[in-house]
Design a protein around this motif. Structure first.
Motif, PDB file in Angstrom:
ATOM      1  N   LEU A 207      70.564  48.998  29.467  1.00 40.49           N
ATOM      2  CA  LEU A 207      69.328  48.536  28.847  1.00 40.49           C
ATOM      3  C   LEU A 207      69.500  48.088  27.389  1.00 40.49           C
ATOM      4  CD1 LEU A 207      66.779  51.122  30.305  1.00 40.49           C
ATOM      5  CD2 LEU A 207      67.807  49.113  31.369  1.00 40.49           C
ATOM      6  N   PRO A 208      70.248  48.813  26.549  1.00 42.98           N
ATOM      7  CA  PRO A 208      70.289  48.411  25.141  1.00 42.98           C
ATOM      8  C   PRO A 208      71.080  47.128  24.950  1.00 42.98           C
ATOM      9  CG  PRO A 208      71.819  50.209  25.512  1.00 42.98           C
ATOM     10  CD  PRO A 208      71.077  50.013  26.798  1.00 42.98           C
ATOM     11  N   ARG A 209      70.725  46.422  23.887  1.00 44.44           N
ATOM     12  CA  ARG A 209      71.384  45.156  23.581  1.00 44.44           C
ATOM     13  C   ARG A 209      72.442  45.370  22.503  1.00 44.44           C
ATOM     14  NH1 ARG A 209      71.402  42.453  27.637  1.00 44.44           N
ATOM     15  NH2 ARG A 209      71.220  44.526  28.506  1.00 44.44           N
ATOM     16  N   PRO A 217      74.571  42.559  26.390  1.00 47.98           N
ATOM     17  CA  PRO A 217      74.524  44.009  26.625  1.00 47.98           C
ATOM     18  C   PRO A 217      75.362  44.777  25.614  1.00 47.98           C
ATOM     19  CG  PRO A 217      75.862  42.895  28.308  1.00 47.98           C
ATOM     20  CD  PRO A 217      75.192  41.822  27.508  1.00 47.98           C
ATOM     21  N   MET A 218      74.887  45.978  25.273  1.00 44.92           N
ATOM     22  CA  MET A 218      75.660  46.850  24.383  1.00 44.92           C
ATOM     23  C   MET A 218      76.912  47.307  25.126  1.00 44.92           C
ATOM     24  SD  MET A 218      74.500  50.573  22.964  1.00 44.92           S
ATOM     25  CE  MET A 218      73.478  50.089  21.591  1.00 44.92           C
ATOM     26  N   ARG A 219      78.017  47.346  24.402  1.00 45.87           N
ATOM     27  CA  ARG A 219      79.241  47.857  25.027  1.00 45.87           C
ATOM     28  C   ARG A 219      79.227  49.381  24.957  1.00 45.87           C
ATOM     29  NH1 ARG A 219      81.409  42.813  22.874  1.00 45.87           N
ATOM     30  NH2 ARG A 219      81.528  43.676  20.783  1.00 45.87           N
ATOM     31  N   GLN A 220      79.743  50.008  25.962  1.00 43.07           N
ATOM     32  CA  GLN A 220      79.797  51.466  26.030  1.00 43.07           C
ATOM     33  C   GLN A 220      78.432  52.139  25.915  1.00 43.07           C
ATOM     34  OE1 GLN A 220      82.817  51.678  23.128  1.00 43.07           O
ATOM     35  NE2 GLN A 220      84.270  51.117  24.727  1.00 43.07           N
ATOM     36  N   ALA A 221      77.445  51.507  26.479  1.00 42.52           N
ATOM     37  CA  ALA A 221      76.127  52.136  26.488  1.00 42.52           C
ATOM     38  C   ALA A 221      76.099  53.219  27.565  1.00 42.52           C
ATOM     39  CB  ALA A 221      75.069  51.091  26.793  1.00 42.52           C
ATOM     40  N   VAL A 222      75.154  54.130  27.451  1.00 43.16           N
ATOM     41  CA  VAL A 222      74.954  55.125  28.509  1.00 43.16           C
ATOM     42  C   VAL A 222      74.229  54.421  29.657  1.00 43.16           C
ATOM     43  CG1 VAL A 222      73.803  57.282  29.117  1.00 43.16           C
ATOM     44  CG2 VAL A 222      74.796  56.983  26.826  1.00 43.16           C
ATOM     45  N   PRO A 223      74.852  54.358  30.827  1.00 42.50           N
ATOM     46  CA  PRO A 223      74.192  53.647  31.936  1.00 42.50           C
ATOM     47  C   PRO A 223      72.966  54.394  32.421  1.00 42.50           C
ATOM     48  CG  PRO A 223      76.311  54.573  32.661  1.00 42.50           C
ATOM     49  CD  PRO A 223      76.174  54.883  31.198  1.00 42.50           C
ATOM     50  N   GLY A 257      62.311  62.576  21.771  1.00 42.08           N
ATOM     51  CA  GLY A 257      62.571  62.529  20.341  1.00 42.08           C
ATOM     52  C   GLY A 257      62.931  61.131  19.883  1.00 42.08           C
ATOM     53  N   GLY A 258      62.860  60.933  18.574  1.00 40.16           N
ATOM     54  CA  GLY A 258      63.232  59.651  17.996  1.00 40.16           C
ATOM     55  C   GLY A 258      64.673  59.300  18.341  1.00 40.16           C
ATOM     56  N   PHE A 259      64.954  58.024  18.527  1.00 44.10           N
ATOM     57  CA  PHE A 259      66.312  57.528  18.806  1.00 44.10           C
ATOM     58  C   PHE A 259      66.862  57.952  20.165  1.00 44.10           C
ATOM     59  CE2 PHE A 259      65.914  57.860  14.212  1.00 44.10           C
ATOM     60  CZ  PHE A 259      66.107  56.532  13.865  1.00 44.10           C
ATOM     61  N   HIS A 260      65.999  58.407  21.070  1.00 44.78           N
ATOM     62  CA  HIS A 260      66.512  58.792  22.385  1.00 44.78           C
ATOM     63  C   HIS A 260      66.369  57.692  23.426  1.00 44.78           C
ATOM     64  CE1 HIS A 260      67.829  63.042  22.051  1.00 44.78           C
ATOM     65  NE2 HIS A 260      67.141  62.960  20.921  1.00 44.78           N
ATOM     66  N   GLY A 261      65.920  56.509  22.983  1.00 50.69           N
ATOM     67  CA  GLY A 261      65.951  55.367  23.905  1.00 50.69           C
ATOM     68  C   GLY A 261      64.617  54.994  24.537  1.00 50.69           C
ATOM     69  N   LYS A 262      63.499  55.462  23.961  1.00 49.69           N
ATOM     70  CA  LYS A 262      62.189  55.150  24.540  1.00 49.69           C
ATOM     71  C   LYS A 262      61.862  53.658  24.425  1.00 49.69           C
ATOM     72  CE  LYS A 262      59.897  57.897  21.771  1.00 49.69           C
ATOM     73  NZ  LYS A 262      61.017  58.348  20.913  1.00 49.69           N
ATOM     74  N   SER A 263      61.984  53.138  23.198  1.00 51.63           N
ATOM     75  CA  SER A 263      61.628  51.726  22.995  1.00 51.63           C
ATOM     76  C   SER A 263      62.578  50.810  23.763  1.00 51.63           C
ATOM     77  CB  SER A 263      61.662  51.379  21.508  1.00 51.63           C
ATOM     78  OG  SER A 263      60.675  52.131  20.826  1.00 51.63           O
ATOM     79  N   THR A 264      63.830  51.233  23.859  1.00 53.92           N
ATOM     80  CA  THR A 264      64.808  50.423  24.597  1.00 53.92           C
ATOM     81  C   THR A 264      64.403  50.306  26.065  1.00 53.92           C
ATOM     82  OG1 THR A 264      66.511  51.196  23.084  1.00 53.92           O
ATOM     83  CG2 THR A 264      67.260  50.199  25.138  1.00 53.92           C
ATOM     84  N   LEU A 265      63.928  51.407  26.626  1.00 53.38           N
ATOM     85  CA  LEU A 265      63.454  51.393  28.007  1.00 53.38           C
ATOM     86  C   LEU A 265      62.254  50.449  28.155  1.00 53.38           C
ATOM     87  CD1 LEU A 265      63.303  52.578  30.927  1.00 53.38           C
ATOM     88  CD2 LEU A 265      61.845  54.377  29.992  1.00 53.38           C
ATOM     89  N   GLU A 418      68.777  61.672  25.188  1.00 56.25           N
ATOM     90  CA  GLU A 418      70.094  61.028  25.082  1.00 56.25           C
ATOM     91  C   GLU A 418      70.184  59.816  26.006  1.00 56.25           C
ATOM     92  OE1 GLU A 418      73.253  63.378  24.218  1.00 56.25           O
ATOM     93  OE2 GLU A 418      71.997  64.832  23.186  1.00 56.25           O
ATOM     94  N   TYR A 419      69.168  59.001  25.981  1.00 59.65           N
ATOM     95  CA  TYR A 419      69.105  57.729  26.708  1.00 59.65           C
ATOM     96  C   TYR A 419      68.918  57.874  28.208  1.00 59.65           C
ATOM     97  CZ  TYR A 419      71.429  56.733  22.302  1.00 59.65           C
ATOM     98  OH  TYR A 419      71.773  56.692  20.979  1.00 59.65           O
ATOM     99  N   LEU A 420      68.661  59.089  28.681  1.00 59.70           N
ATOM    100  CA  LEU A 420      68.456  59.259  30.122  1.00 59.70           C
ATOM    101  C   LEU A 420      67.054  59.802  30.391  1.00 59.70           C
ATOM    102  CD1 LEU A 420      71.906  60.732  31.189  1.00 59.70           C
ATOM    103  CD2 LEU A 420      71.008  58.435  31.646  1.00 59.70           C
TER     104      LEU A 420
HETATM  105  P1  ADP Z   1      63.307  55.527  20.315  1.00 62.26           P
HETATM  106  O1  ADP Z   1      62.312  54.464  20.623  1.00 62.26           O
HETATM  107  O2  ADP Z   1      63.265  56.649  21.296  1.00 62.26           O
HETATM  108  O3  ADP Z   1      63.204  56.017  18.908  1.00 62.26           O
HETATM  109  P2  ADP Z   1      65.289  53.440  20.638  1.00 62.26           P
HETATM  110  O4  ADP Z   1      64.994  52.951  22.006  1.00 62.26           O
HETATM  111  O5  ADP Z   1      64.831  52.624  19.507  1.00 62.26           O
HETATM  112  O6  ADP Z   1      64.793  54.937  20.472  1.00 62.26           O
HETATM  113  O7  ADP Z   1      66.854  53.654  20.605  1.00 62.26           O
HETATM  114  C1  ADP Z   1      67.517  54.146  19.480  1.00 62.26           C
HETATM  115  C2  ADP Z   1      68.942  53.591  19.395  1.00 62.26           C
HETATM  116  O8  ADP Z   1      69.727  53.992  20.506  1.00 62.26           O
HETATM  117  C3  ADP Z   1      68.971  52.069  19.387  1.00 62.26           C
HETATM  118  O9  ADP Z   1      69.836  51.627  18.369  1.00 62.26           O
HETATM  119  C4  ADP Z   1      69.511  51.698  20.746  1.00 62.26           C
HETATM  120  O10 ADP Z   1      70.263  50.511  20.705  1.00 62.26           O
HETATM  121  C5  ADP Z   1      70.355  52.870  21.134  1.00 62.26           C
HETATM  122  N1  ADP Z   1      70.347  53.057  22.578  1.00 62.26           N
HETATM  123  C6  ADP Z   1      69.269  52.953  23.380  1.00 62.26           C
HETATM  124  N2  ADP Z   1      69.602  53.163  24.665  1.00 62.26           N
HETATM  125  C7  ADP Z   1      70.939  53.382  24.685  1.00 62.26           C
HETATM  126  C8  ADP Z   1      71.891  53.653  25.728  1.00 62.26           C
HETATM  127  N3  ADP Z   1      71.514  53.712  27.013  1.00 62.26           N
HETATM  128  N4  ADP Z   1      73.176  53.808  25.378  1.00 62.26           N
HETATM  129  C9  ADP Z   1      73.551  53.745  24.090  1.00 62.26           C
HETATM  130  N5  ADP Z   1      72.719  53.499  23.067  1.00 62.26           N
HETATM  131  C10 ADP Z   1      71.411  53.314  23.348  1.00 62.26           C
END
Ligand code: ADP
Ligand code: MG
Length: 568
Positions: A207-209, A217-223, A257-265, A418-420
Motif C-alpha cells: 500500500l505505501p508509496r 511502490p515502497m521498497r521493503q514495505a510490510v505486505p 496509533g500515529g504512524f501505524h499506517g491508517k492514512s496509507t490504508l 505496525e502497518y497490519l
Molecule cells: P497514520 O495515518 O496511522 O499516522 P501513515 O499511514 O501516515 O500513518 O503511515 C506512516 C508512515 O508509515 C508513512 O511514512 C508510510 O509511508 C509508512 N508506511 C505505511 N504503511 C507501510 C507499510 N505497509 N510498510 C512500511 N511502511 C509503511
C-alpha cells in the motif's frame, strides 16, 4: 489522400522558409503501414507543439478481439500501447535539433493507474487504432528546418509505430498479461457487489508509496495481511484463488496509533476506484468505483446546496437549505462535500481525521452538556453516519485515531498496528459499552431533493475567445475564472483536469440551459463520452491529444467548485 512522397516533396520545398509555411503541411498522408495526419501545426517553434495522429487499420494493427472485447479491456490495451509507444519515442526525443521545442516528441505519460485517454483509441468495431502525439516542428530561429522534420517523420517514427503499435511485433505474453490482470480486476469489482463488500485488499498488497512525490511502490514495505475474521477468497479467473480483506458495507472504523499506517490504508482505498498496472502493489486493491474521499476544504465556493442535514439555525437565521458562500469554513465545506457526494451517486465515503474538520466529525459529551444542542448549528457526521447507511445505503470508512466516539456506531473496527490490520470490533464494543456516551439522536434524517440547475455566467460563455489552461493537478482556468481542484484527491492525472475543462465548456455551451439539472447534464456528458469517446468533447477540428476521462464523481465535484456557475 496524398502520399508520403508528396509530403517529403512539400517539406523540401518549404525548407528555409519562415515558420508559418509549415501550416501548408496540414493534412493526411499515406505511409506504408499507416496514415499520418498532421492535425494542427504550431504557430512558431516556441508555441505548444504540433499535433499529429497515426491511424492504423484493424488488419495491420492485428490485435486479437479477446484483448479488447470489453470496455475495461479496451482501456487496458490502449493504456499498454500508449506506454510502449512512449518508451519508443523517448529514444528520439529532441534528437532532431533546433530552436524552442524543435524535435520534441511526446505522448501522454501514464502513471500507476490504467485510465481511458485520448492519446490512444482503438475502435472495438474493427480493431483499428489511432495514436495522438505531439511533435515540435524543427526550426533554426524561426526558419524551417525541413530536413530535421523529414528525419522525424521518415527515419524515427515508422520504427516506433511498427515496433510498439502492431501486434505482430509485440511481446504477446505481456499483452495477454494485461488482459488477464484486467479480467481479474473486473472480476473482483463484480464480486464486491455480489458479496456485499465495498472494498477488497489482497494479502501481499503493497500500500505505501515510495515517497511523497513518487507513486511507485515502497521498497521493503510490510505486505498487507487480512485479519482472519475479515478474510475472503476471490476465485480469480486467471490468477486463481486470492485471499484478502473484504470490507463489508456499513460503517468501518480504522483506529490505531500515529504512524501505524491508517492514512496509507485509506489512500489505497481512495485509489482503488481505478485499476492499477502490474507491479504497482495495488493491483488487487479494489474499491467501489463510486467512492468519494470526503474532506474539509476551507475557502471553496458553494452554490445553493442543502446542507441542513449538518448545519442548521445559523446565527442571524441564515438559510442552510440553499446554502451559498464564496468562502466556506472547514465544517460547511465538508457538509457540502457530503451532500454533493450524495448527489453524484456515491455509495461510499472515505474519511480521514487528518483532513477533516473536528467540529464536523464529533462533539464530545462534555461539550454537549455545556453548550446546548440548540446553540450549536452543527450536527456532526457521527450523528448522521448511521442513517446515511440505514436509510440511504451509503457506507463509510472512517480513520479516527484520536477519538473513541465512533466506537458506538461502527459495524467493524480495525486497528492498524505496525502497518497490519487487526479486527478489534468485539473488544472495542465491549469497552465502549462500559464507557457510556452513546451517540445522541439528531433531528430527522432527510436526503435533500437534487434538482439544482446550473447556469454559466457571461464570463464562462465567452466562447469566441476561449482560453483554457490546466495548472497541473491543482486547478483549471477558463478565460479569467479559476476552478480550484487541488483537494479532489482522487484526481490522479493532469489530463483528467484538461478533460474537465473541456467538459465544463461543452456543458456550458450545449447543456446548461437553466432547465436541465446537474445530474441530467453529467449523465448526458457521460453518454457522449461512452458513445463517441473523449473526442466528442472538443469543438475544434483536431482533438487535444492529452485528455483523460474523469469519473462521474469528479465531474460533479468540478462543476460544484466552479465559481462561474450559478445553481438555481
Ligand atoms: P497514520 O495515518 O496511522 O499516522 P501513515 O499511514 O501516515 O500513518 O503511515 C506512516 C508512515 O508509515 C508513512 O511514512 C508510510 O509511508 C509508512 N508506511 C505505511 N504503511 C507501510 C507499510 N505497509 N510498510 C512500511 N511502511 C509503511
Ligand atoms: Mg494519518
Amino acid at each position: 489522400m496524398k502520399s508520403a512522397q508528396e509530403l517529403r516533396a512539400l517539406l523540401q520545398s518549404i525548407d528555409h522558409k519562415s515558420y508559418p509555411a509549415y501550416k501548408s503541411t496540414q493534412g493526411c498522408y499515406r505511409f506504408p503501414d499507416y496514415l499520418l495526419s498532421i492535425d494542427h501545426v504550431q504557430g512558431d517553434p516556441f508555441a505548444s507543439p504540433s499535433r499529429v495522429s497515426i491511424h492504423i487499420d484493424g488488419k495491420t494493427a492485428g490485435f486479437p478481439a479477446e484483448l479488447f472485447n470489453s470496455r475495461p479491456k479496451q482501456t487496458a490495451l490502449q493504456d499498454h500501447l500508449t506506454r510502449l509507444f512512449y518508451t519508443e519515442i523517448e529514444k528520439y526525443n529532441f534528437k532532431a535539433k533546433g530552436s524552442g521545442k524543435s524535435g520534441l516528441l511526446s505522448v501522454s505519460r501514464c502513471g500507476q493507474e490504467i485510465l481511458e485517454r485520448s492519446a490512444c483509441s482503438l475502435n472495438p468495431a474493427d480493431g483499428s487504432l489511432v495514436l495522438r502525439m505531439q511533435i515540435g516542428f524543427p526550426a533554426g530561429g524561426r526558419t524551417i528546418h525541413a530536413g530535421e522534420l523529414i528525419r522525424i517523420l521518415y527515419d524515427f517514427l515508422p520504427g516506433c509505430v511498427t515496433s510498439s503499435l502492431m501486434y505482430r511485433n509485440l511481446d504477446k505474453r505481456k499483452c495477454q498479461a494485461v488482459r488477464a490482470l484486467c479480467e481479474d480486476q473486473e472480476y473482483i469489482r463484480a464480486q464486491l457487489k455480489e458479496q456485499g463488500l465495498i472494498a477488497f485488499i489482497a494479502n501481499g498488497a503493497v500500500l505505501p508509496r515510495l515517497s511523497g512525490v513518487s507513486e511507485r511502490p515502497m521498497r521493503q514495505a510490510v505486505p498487507f495481511q487480512s485479519p482472519p475474521s475479515m478474510e475472503f477468497t476471490m476465485e480469480l479467473p486467471n490468477h486463481g484463488p486470492l485471499k484478502g480483506m473484504g470490507i463489508r458495507k456499513g460503517i468501518t472504523l480504522v483506529v490505531g496509533g500515529g504512524f501505524h499506517g491508517k492514512s496509507t490504508l485509506l489512500k489505497a482505498l481512495e485509489r482503488g476506484v481505478y485499476n492499477h498496472i502490474s507491479g504497482d502493489g495495488r493491483e488487487y486493491v479494489i474499491t467501489d468505483a463510486s467512492a468519494v474521499k470526503l474532506r474539509a476544504e476551507d475557502s471553496r465556493s458553494i452554490s445553493n446546496v442543502d446542507i441542513s442535514l449538518f448545519i442548521n439555525h445559523l446565527p442571524g437565521g441564515r438559510n442552510t437549505r440553499g446554502f451559498s458562500t464564496e468562502d466556506a469554513s472547514g465544517s460547511t465545506s465538508q457538509a457540502a462535500n457530503v451532500i454533493e457526494g450524495l448527489e453524484s451517486g456515491t455509495s461510499l465515503f472515505l474519511i480521514d481525521e487528518d483532513t477533516s474538520a473536528t467540529n464536523f466529525m464529533i462533539r464530545d459529551e462534555l461539550m454537549q452538556s455545556v453548550v446546548a444542542d440548540r446553540e450549536e448549528p452543527i450536527t456532526p457526521f457521527i450523528s448522521r453516519v448511521r442513517s446515511l447507511y440505514d436509510e440511504a445505503g451509503i457506507s463509510s470508512v472512517i480513520v479516527a485515531g484520536s477519538s473513541g466516539s465512533y466506537f458506538h456506531t461502527a459495524d467493524v473496527i480495525i486497528q492498524m498496528k505496525e502497518y497490519l490490520p487487526f479486527d478489534i470490533t468485539a473488544k472495542a464494543r465491549e469497552k465502549a459499552a462500559s464507557f457510556g456516551g452513546a451517540v445522541r439522536a439528531a433531528e430527522a434524517f432527510r436526503i435533500p431533493a437534487f434538482n439544482r440547475r446550473p447556469k454559466p455566467t457571461s464570463s464562462l460563455q465567452n466562447f469566441d475567445r476561449l482560453k483554457m489552461k490546466v495548472l497541473g493537478k491543482e486547478a483549471i482556468q477558463i478565460n479569467r475564472s479559476t476552478t480550484d481542484l487541488r483537494y479532489l484527491e482522487q484526481l490522479v492525472d493532469s489530463e483528467q483536469l484538461a478533460a474537465l475543462s473541456y467538459l465544463l465548456v461543452y456543458a456550458s455551451k450545449h447543456l446548461m440551459d437553466g432547465r436541465r439539472t446537474l445530474t441530467d447534464i453529467v449523465l448526458e456528458l457521460e453518454r457522449r463520452m461512452d458513445s463517441q469517446g473523449l473526442a466528442s468533447l472538443s469543438d475544434s477540428s483536431y482533438l487535444a491529444s492529452d485528455l483523460c476521462r474523469p469519473r462521474r464523481q469528479e465531474i460533479f465535484a468540478c462543476f460544484d467548485r466552479c465559481r462561474e456557475l450559478q445553481f438555481n
